[in-house]
Design a protein around this motif. Sequence first.
Motif, mmCIF file in Angstrom:
data_model
loop_
_atom_site.group_PDB
_atom_site.id
_atom_site.type_symbol
_atom_site.label_atom_id
_atom_site.label_comp_id
_atom_site.label_asym_id
_atom_site.label_seq_id
_atom_site.Cartn_x
_atom_site.Cartn_y
_atom_site.Cartn_z
ATOM 1 N N TYR A 32 6.044 -5.293 0.593
ATOM 2 C CA TYR A 32 5.651 -5.896 -0.669
ATOM 3 C C TYR A 32 5.368 -4.725 -1.617
ATOM 4 O O TYR A 32 4.821 -3.699 -1.204
ATOM 5 C CB TYR A 32 4.394 -6.735 -0.507
ATOM 6 N N PHE A 34 4.021 -3.309 -5.600
ATOM 7 C CA PHE A 34 3.141 -3.621 -6.719
ATOM 8 C C PHE A 34 3.140 -2.459 -7.707
ATOM 9 O O PHE A 34 3.306 -1.303 -7.326
ATOM 10 C CB PHE A 34 1.689 -3.811 -6.239
ATOM 11 N N TYR A 51 7.725 -9.633 -3.877
ATOM 12 C CA TYR A 51 7.621 -10.039 -2.479
ATOM 13 C C TYR A 51 9.013 -10.221 -1.885
ATOM 14 O O TYR A 51 9.300 -9.789 -0.779
ATOM 15 C CB TYR A 51 6.820 -11.345 -2.344
ATOM 16 N N SER A 94 2.827 -2.632 0.650
ATOM 17 C CA SER A 94 2.141 -3.111 1.848
ATOM 18 C C SER A 94 3.144 -3.865 2.723
ATOM 19 O O SER A 94 4.175 -4.316 2.251
ATOM 20 C CB SER A 94 0.978 -4.033 1.485
ATOM 21 N N LEU A 95 2.809 -3.953 4.001
ATOM 22 C CA LEU A 95 3.674 -4.614 4.968
ATOM 23 C C LEU A 95 2.898 -5.706 5.669
ATOM 24 O O LEU A 95 1.693 -5.593 5.871
ATOM 25 C CB LEU A 95 4.161 -3.622 6.014
ATOM 26 N N LEU A 96 3.614 -6.732 6.110
ATOM 27 C CA LEU A 96 2.986 -7.758 6.922
ATOM 28 C C LEU A 96 2.556 -7.170 8.257
ATOM 29 O O LEU A 96 3.222 -6.287 8.796
ATOM 30 C CB LEU A 96 3.969 -8.885 7.195
ATOM 31 N N PRO A 97 1.455 -7.670 8.802
ATOM 32 C CA PRO A 97 1.073 -7.251 10.156
ATOM 33 C C PRO A 97 2.191 -7.523 11.142
ATOM 34 O O PRO A 97 2.921 -8.500 11.021
ATOM 35 C CB PRO A 97 -0.137 -8.137 10.463
ATOM 36 N N TYR A 102 -0.031 -2.604 8.101
ATOM 37 C CA TYR A 102 -0.706 -3.639 7.328
ATOM 38 C C TYR A 102 -1.280 -3.077 6.054
ATOM 39 O O TYR A 102 -1.564 -3.750 5.124
ATOM 40 C CB TYR A 102 -1.878 -4.202 8.139
ATOM 41 N N LYS A 103 -1.479 -1.794 6.050
ATOM 42 C CA LYS A 103 -2.297 -1.169 5.027
ATOM 43 C C LYS A 103 -1.542 -1.090 3.712
ATOM 44 O O LYS A 103 -0.353 -0.825 3.675
ATOM 45 C CB LYS A 103 -2.649 0.238 5.504
ATOM 46 N N VAL A 104 -2.257 -1.294 2.642
ATOM 47 C CA VAL A 104 -1.689 -1.032 1.330
ATOM 48 C C VAL A 104 -1.739 0.477 1.099
ATOM 49 O O VAL A 104 -2.760 1.114 1.330
ATOM 50 C CB VAL A 104 -2.491 -1.754 0.235
ATOM 51 N N TYR B 33 -12.259 -4.135 -0.081
ATOM 52 C CA TYR B 33 -11.939 -2.718 0.109
ATOM 53 C C TYR B 33 -12.911 -1.841 -0.674
ATOM 54 O O TYR B 33 -13.407 -2.238 -1.727
ATOM 55 C CB TYR B 33 -10.540 -2.404 -0.435
ATOM 56 N N TYR B 35 -12.575 2.121 -2.196
ATOM 57 C CA TYR B 35 -11.743 3.295 -2.421
ATOM 58 C C TYR B 35 -12.571 4.366 -3.131
ATOM 59 O O TYR B 35 -13.473 4.061 -3.900
ATOM 60 C CB TYR B 35 -10.561 2.966 -3.347
ATOM 61 N N LEU B 45 -8.576 5.205 0.634
ATOM 62 C CA LEU B 45 -9.269 4.086 1.257
ATOM 63 C C LEU B 45 -10.390 4.587 2.154
ATOM 64 O O LEU B 45 -10.163 5.410 3.045
ATOM 65 C CB LEU B 45 -8.274 3.251 2.065
ATOM 66 N N TYR B 48 -12.324 -1.046 4.750
ATOM 67 C CA TYR B 48 -11.966 -2.375 4.315
ATOM 68 C C TYR B 48 -12.486 -3.385 5.335
ATOM 69 O O TYR B 48 -12.882 -3.020 6.455
ATOM 70 C CB TYR B 48 -10.452 -2.522 4.073
ATOM 71 N N ARG B 97 -4.535 -9.004 3.701
ATOM 72 C CA ARG B 97 -4.383 -7.551 3.721
ATOM 73 C C ARG B 97 -3.166 -7.032 2.970
ATOM 74 O O ARG B 97 -3.065 -5.849 2.709
ATOM 75 C CB ARG B 97 -4.318 -7.069 5.171
ATOM 76 N N VAL B 98 -2.228 -7.915 2.659
ATOM 77 C CA VAL B 98 -1.007 -7.427 2.008
ATOM 78 C C VAL B 98 -0.816 -7.976 0.597
ATOM 79 O O VAL B 98 0.119 -7.578 -0.087
ATOM 80 C CB VAL B 98 0.235 -7.723 2.868
ATOM 81 N N GLN B 101 -4.311 -6.774 -4.994
ATOM 82 C CA GLN B 101 -5.749 -6.550 -4.999
ATOM 83 C C GLN B 101 -6.291 -6.673 -6.416
ATOM 84 O O GLN B 101 -5.623 -6.334 -7.391
ATOM 85 C CB GLN B 101 -6.053 -5.161 -4.439
#
Lengths: 116, 112
Positions: A32, A34, A51, A94-97, A102-104, B33, B35, B45, B48, B97-98, B101
Amino acid sequence: AQSVTQPDARVTVSEGASLQLRCKYSYSATPYLFWYVQYPRQGLQLLLKYYSGDPVVQGVNSFEAEFSKSNSSFHLQKASVHWSDSAVYFCAASLLPGTGGYKVVFGSGTRLLVSP
Amino acid sequence: GGIITQTPKFLIGQEGQKLTLKCQQNFNHDTMYWYRQDSGKGLRLIYYSITENDLQKGDLSEGYDASREKKSSFSLTVTSAQKNEMAVFLCASSRDRVAEQFFGPGTRLTVL
């Protein structure tokens, strides 16, 4: 390793000119994506997100971005900038778990200065 | 819509002091989160949390503790303030989590 790269730390454009801010990502799957903007002494605000689907996404304030899977890029564009667009712009991914992360992850930011 | 509130806006402490920053959100978001943003730099980060009472370390957690006792609030404690960690601390929340934000205005930390 997953990463987001914004190769231009600073960009200066004249008011009324077009703008492109570059963002490249390095992920094992399509993340994803942004773009955020940060005005002085404020938090970040979302400009637009991708997305899936149409690779060109529209955002607030006439910004748009184009996703390119082949180039692993998500460049931000605006046809005609205004002095009020001067700010710092962050690309993030970011990625889906279960897909490797998972982390942005945020890029380092590009400071845009619009000159009169 | 919703809002994220961070208190205080400015925090001044002595070197070695324990300092606490607070964040509240009314989006009803699960994930929150913290930061750190050093002057002119990007975001790093610290911690979180994906739900109440959950805590996950980020890349910069050493020297910090966090607490998520309620879904709407997330606190960050600087365990022993150092001059080299003067920065703006940004709180954010998201649906998961994705997702995108939403950020608060930040707390600017000065260490004397």
